[in-house]
Motif scaffolding. Sequence first.
Motif, PDB file in Angstrom:
ATOM      1  N   GLN A   3      17.693  -1.497  29.684  1.00 15.90           N
ATOM      2  CA  GLN A   3      17.879  -2.773  28.995  1.00 15.90           C
ATOM      3  C   GLN A   3      19.199  -2.781  28.254  1.00 15.90           C
ATOM      4  O   GLN A   3      19.568  -1.792  27.629  1.00 15.90           O
ATOM      5  N   GLY A   5      21.329  -4.000  25.159  1.00 17.80           N
ATOM      6  CA  GLY A   5      21.130  -4.476  23.795  1.00 17.80           C
ATOM      7  C   GLY A   5      22.471  -4.694  23.116  1.00 17.80           C
ATOM      8  O   GLY A   5      23.532  -4.401  23.672  1.00 17.80           O
ATOM      9  N   THR A  29      16.745  -6.641  23.186  1.00  8.94           N
ATOM     10  CA  THR A  29      16.599  -5.622  22.151  1.00  8.94           C
ATOM     11  C   THR A  29      17.884  -5.577  21.334  1.00  8.94           C
ATOM     12  O   THR A  29      18.936  -6.020  21.809  1.00  8.94           O
ATOM     13  N   GLN A  31      20.248  -3.230  18.186  1.00  9.45           N
ATOM     14  CA  GLN A  31      20.458  -2.209  17.171  1.00  9.45           C
ATOM     15  C   GLN A  31      20.685  -2.950  15.873  1.00  9.45           C
ATOM     16  O   GLN A  31      21.581  -3.782  15.764  1.00  9.45           O
ATOM     17  N   PRO A  64      12.867  -6.964  20.008  1.00  9.79           N
ATOM     18  CA  PRO A  64      12.430  -5.775  19.264  1.00  9.79           C
ATOM     19  C   PRO A  64      13.612  -4.918  18.837  1.00  9.79           C
ATOM     20  O   PRO A  64      14.578  -4.746  19.588  1.00  9.79           O
ATOM     21  N   CYS A  66      15.384  -1.599  18.403  1.00 13.03           N
ATOM     22  CA  CYS A  66      15.224  -0.287  19.032  1.00 13.03           C
ATOM     23  C   CYS A  66      15.801   0.844  18.192  1.00 13.03           C
ATOM     24  O   CYS A  66      15.434   2.004  18.388  1.00 13.03           O
ATOM     25  N   CYS A  67      16.712   0.516  17.254  1.00  9.80           N
ATOM     26  CA  CYS A  67      17.292   1.537  16.391  1.00  9.80           C
ATOM     27  C   CYS A  67      18.013   0.850  15.242  1.00  9.80           C
ATOM     28  O   CYS A  67      18.226  -0.369  15.267  1.00  9.80           O
ATOM     29  N   SER A 101      11.703   0.392  13.942  1.00  8.73           N
ATOM     30  CA  SER A 101      12.092   1.500  14.819  1.00  8.73           C
ATOM     31  C   SER A 101      12.147   2.790  14.019  1.00  8.73           C
ATOM     32  O   SER A 101      12.568   2.784  12.864  1.00  8.73           O
ATOM     33  N   TYR A 103      14.246   5.173  14.720  1.00  4.72           N
ATOM     34  CA  TYR A 103      15.554   5.783  14.950  1.00  4.72           C
ATOM     35  C   TYR A 103      16.627   5.219  14.023  1.00  4.72           C
ATOM     36  O   TYR A 103      16.927   4.025  14.055  1.00  4.72           O
ATOM     37  N   LYS A 212      17.908   9.730  22.693  1.00  4.78           N
ATOM     38  CA  LYS A 212      16.894   8.728  22.374  1.00  4.78           C
ATOM     39  C   LYS A 212      17.377   7.297  22.642  1.00  4.78           C
ATOM     40  O   LYS A 212      16.599   6.454  23.080  1.00  4.78           O
ATOM     41  N   ILE A 213      18.653   7.023  22.338  1.00  3.20           N
ATOM     42  CA  ILE A 213      19.258   5.706  22.504  1.00  3.20           C
ATOM     43  C   ILE A 213      20.664   5.942  23.070  1.00  3.20           C
ATOM     44  O   ILE A 213      21.272   6.991  22.832  1.00  3.20           O
ATOM     45  N   PRO A 277      17.231   1.804  26.036  1.00  6.75           N
ATOM     46  CA  PRO A 277      18.133   0.728  25.606  1.00  6.75           C
ATOM     47  C   PRO A 277      19.579   1.231  25.598  1.00  6.75           C
ATOM     48  O   PRO A 277      19.857   2.329  25.126  1.00  6.75           O
TER      49      PRO A 277
END
Length: 304
Positions: A3, A5, A29, A31, A64, A66-67, A101, A103, A212-213, A277
């Motif tokens: 995805q 973002g 998504t 940040q 959403p 994500c971080c 999130s 993160y 993770k991202i 993401p």
Amino acid sequence: MMQAGIFTGYFHYGLEETAKKIRSLDFNTVQLDLHFKDVDLSAGQITKDKARKVRDTFRDHHLPVCCISGYTNIVHPEKAEREKRVGYLKEIIRHARHFGSPYVISETGTFNTESDWVHHPRNKTEGGFEECRRVISDLAQTAYDHGAVFLLETYVNNVVGSVEETVKMFAQVDHPGLGLLMDPTNYFETHNIDRMDQILNQVFDTLSDKIKIAHAKDVKRSGTDKSEKHADIGDEDALESHTFRGVGEIELPAPGLGSLNYDLYLQRLAQKHPNIPVIIEHLSEDDVPRAKKFLDGKFRENGI
């Protein structure tokens, strides 16, 4: 599928309008930058209710979080300034889950007092590394205690800049509260940019399990401009992490405007993180549609 973002900080509006603008560009998504015209999320001002309001606003727009951005110089050599910066980062970490999130991301810092991205000789010493390790270990434990994960983002001029330094830090801070923000452009300098594929493969051969991202920007030689480079993104209050575009021999432009081998980058990323993401950065709001089209095109071409 992966995805695309975007950082919320490239949109200089109130909370609701920022979410609307980003959703209208077909992102799914974000940040989260704690920087809105109508919500004070500065040091000492974060509350559970504010965090939930931010989270729910983006959720209501099918975005959403994500971080979360927590960028700061965690090894600032002046004690009071370091305590202030790390204190605010911990405040963000403690509220991360309420923002939506686990993160929270920061660079690893520099002992230079003039800039968060300029080299200092102490950065590459054992003493400097150990000092940074202690701070990161503390942040990882704070994150773990609050159901969060601190993600370190490397940068060549910071304490943790090379692939080898990143591997060393994770070996010494082997903790469930620590992860990696993957941005391969941050590993390139003049001595290795011509070995791009080799460095990209080294990054993923050694660090894939920590990721993770991921971020999406670009990298290229800077030509005659050897200064620290910042861009005007139309917001006089913009975070320096959003205006920064490189220093010295290397420039870090928006995705699609440099020489990063995006096909190899995304193929290697997708091997172990097929739904990750990938957050676009280093641009202004008016360039977001072009950058998203570029990244979406790379996803499609590579079947990811």
